[in-house]
Scaffold this motif. Structure first.
Motif, PDB file in Angstrom:
ATOM      1  N   ASN A 262     -77.337 -38.675 -41.455  1.00 23.08           N
ATOM      2  CA  ASN A 262     -76.700 -39.896 -40.986  1.00 23.08           C
ATOM      3  C   ASN A 262     -77.336 -40.813 -40.000  1.00 23.08           C
ATOM      4  N   TRP A 283     -71.432 -37.589 -49.141  1.00 22.23           N
ATOM      5  CA  TRP A 283     -71.005 -36.870 -47.957  1.00 22.23           C
ATOM      6  C   TRP A 283     -70.199 -35.883 -48.360  1.00 22.23           C
ATOM      7  N   TYR A 296     -70.330 -34.047 -44.805  1.00 28.21           N
ATOM      8  CA  TYR A 296     -71.266 -34.748 -43.808  1.00 28.21           C
ATOM      9  C   TYR A 296     -70.947 -35.923 -43.353  1.00 28.21           C
ATOM     10  N   ALA A 314     -67.418 -42.711 -49.585  1.00 28.30           N
ATOM     11  CA  ALA A 314     -67.900 -41.577 -49.679  1.00 28.30           C
ATOM     12  C   ALA A 314     -68.068 -40.929 -51.270  1.00 28.30           C
TER      13      ALA A 314
END
Length: 564
Positions: A262, A283, A296, A314
């Motif tokens: 990230n 993610w 994530y 996401a």
């Protein structure tokens, strides 16, 4: 006298012969048609007519419904192929599901419809032994039907065509015959005042459909003046609302494979600037056959993205954690519901704006279960205020089970991945020729609202390398790296109009290296096609691979782009 008697006998014989000849050649036959042979069914079997056409399988066999307690039950597979594919058989719980905009209706064994009849029959294993009550089908499908089940030749007439048709009234008692001609066997006899639907008019005969379900021929001279009748529909289709942006979507996929990944947010978005309005970090990664997933998601990332003016959708994928057996969770009602609840809860807790489902290489056998998962997820996202999108391939017959038309109704955006036309392990060629992209655009926009179709374009290309042994492999290069490679190697590029790309090749170390470039010129042609079709946006796979110049081309929301 003998002469007169002989002459009289001759006349009697001639008259008898003439009458016989007339009867044989001209008099209408009174022979009745074999009803069982005509309809092809007997007992509790019901033959199906759809818009006047008797339904048969590809190998010519009749498609048969079932008559039980006076009700008609249609084969599930036939309904799915011809009338409405939104029904879903959940074999693990013995339920038929039907997804509405805000809920999924569930009908189990022992449940009844409003009139007390059962919604379905299960006569054995497999969907080939599943039958849906025609009343149940009609509750959710814009059809009208008439069934005739009081004799041994049972039939049902179903119509999904509401176009005007020609009707006429029989003025004198008349036989409806198998074929045009008085010597054809009689199907039924109509009394004066009977109404018929005229299907085909010839000079002396017309093909008609009677009110009691016969299709045959009668003489035009027995018909009164024709009139036009327009059938009415009382069906109200459910309204599927869609949550969309108030501008074109310009989305960048950001590949994140660890929590630490990230931290690349700033560098990944540095060139996109304010042109991009949606970022899709990868993610959520499925990590088991049961549909559990690694996350994530980063709150700091969400804050930074929102501050930059980006929505966060996401991405949920089924491949980054290795091979999983999607059949386990997709074919389990409980596991599908658990995954949906977990994804929506994670999205809400993380403060993100939407979900992007990237389930790749779903086999045909799981197509219906995948689409049902998306329907149910659509209901949950609609309730939670989340935007839901799904990534699909450029449509071909072999991937039609992704069912873009059905997804288009039930979710907000469909993203067509217009890349990997040629891929690692396959034949050499372009990653995304202009015709490939145009196919993705045309097939998707013909299946759903064009303003909710997002066309995903590649920020990468491939160098195809053929060795002295004749074997070919490829290496994926970001467009940035490919530009440097072309410059360093002195590759001469030539424009290929049919591909909408520059192409070049070199020979180096006994290897032939070929490249179909993605550059400003090829990207411009693709984006021009997106604009011309009125698509809802573009996306790029993946951030960090593109030259900065791409973003001025992808800027669908600039004044110049809007005018274009």
């Amino acid at each position: 006298m003998p002469v007169l008697i002989g002459l009289l006998m001759f006349l009697v014989f001639a008259a008898a012969a003439g009458g016989y000849i007339y009867e044989k050649k001209y008099a209408p036959t009174k022979e009745l048609a074999d009803q069982a042979d005509y309809f092809g069914v007997s007992g509790d079997a019901v033959t199906i007519y759809l818009d006047e056409e008797q339904q048969k399988t590809d190998d010519g066999k009749l498609v048969e419904a079932k008559c039980v307690n006076g009700g008609v039950f249609l084969p599930y597979e036939w309904v799915m192929s011809n009338l409405n594919r939104r029904f879903f058989w959940a074999s693990d719980v013995n339920q038929v599901l039907y997804t509405m905009p805000t809920e999924t209706l569930k009908y189990g064994i022992g449940d009844t419809l409003s009139d007390g009849s059962t919604p379905f029959l299960k006569l054995g294993n497999g969907t080939e032994n599943l039958y849906l009550n025609v009343k149940f089908v009609a509750e959710h499908t814009n059809i009208r039907f008439s069934s005739f089940v009081n004799d041994d030749t049972k039939r049902i007439f179903i119509f999904d065509d509401f176009s005007p048709y020609t009707e006429a009234t029989v003025e004198k008692k008349e036989a409806v015959r198998l074929l045009g001609g008085v010597k054809s066997a009689i199907l039924t006899t109509l009394e004066p005042g009977a109404n018929v639907k005229v299907l085909e008019a010839m000079e002396n005969w017309s093909k008609v459909e009677t009110a009691d379900g016969y299709i045959g021929w009668l003489r035009n001279k027995r018909l009164g003046e024709e009139r036009t009748t327009t059938p009415e529909s009382s069906f109200t289709a459910p309204e599927y609302t869609h949550k969309t942006l108030d501008q074109k979507v310009v989305m960048g996929f950001h590949q994140v494979t660890t929590l630490a990944g990230n931290a690349s947010f700033s560098s990944a978005t540095a060139q996109a600037g304010s042109t991009m309005n949606v970022i899709a970090p990868t993610w959520f990664v499925l990590n088991s056959d049961q549909g559990t997933f690694d996350s994530y998601l980063s709150a700091d990332y969400v804050t930074a993205a929102h501050a930059a003016g980006y929505q966060v959708w996401a991405t949920v994928n089924n491949f980054d954690a290795g091979n999983i057996d999607e059949s386990v969770f997709l074919e389990s009602t409980e596991l599908r519901e658990q995954l949906i609840a977990s994804l929506v809860a994670a999205a809400q807790a993380g403060g993100i704006d939407g979900l992007n489902i990237d389930f790749e290489l779903i086999p045909t056998t799981l197509g219906r279960a995948y689409v049902q998962f998306m329907r149910d997820l659509g209901v949950a996202c609609r309730a939670a205020g989340l935007i839901l999108s799904a990534d699909c391939y450029v449509p071909y017959n072999y991937n039609s089970h992704y069912d873009i038309a059905e997804l288009g109704d039930c979710i907000d955006y469909v993203v067509i991945m217009c890349y990997d036309e040629h891929y690692a392990g396959g034949e050499e060629g372009s990653v995304a020729s202009i015709d490939y992209v145009k196919r993705g655009i045309s097939e998707a926009t013909s299946a759903m609202d064009s303003d909710r179709v997002i066309i995903a374009l590649p920020f990468y290309t491939r160098v195809w390398i053929t060795g002295a042994d004749g074997k070919t492999h490829s290496e994926a290069l970001s467009v940035q790296t490919a530009e440097s490679w072309v410059a360093q190697k002195g590759v001469e590029l030539q424009w290929q109009e049919d591909l909408g790309q520059n192409y070049g090749e070199i020979t180096e170390d006994n290897e032939v290296k070929k490249i179909w470039m993605e550059d400003d010129a090829s990207m411009q042609k693709k984006v021009d096609a997106v604009k011309a079709a009125g698509c809802g946006g573009v996306a790029g796979w993946k951030l960090g691979q593109e030259p900065e110049s791409f973003w001025s081309i992808l800027n669908l929301n600039s004044d110049a782009a809007t005018q274009g």
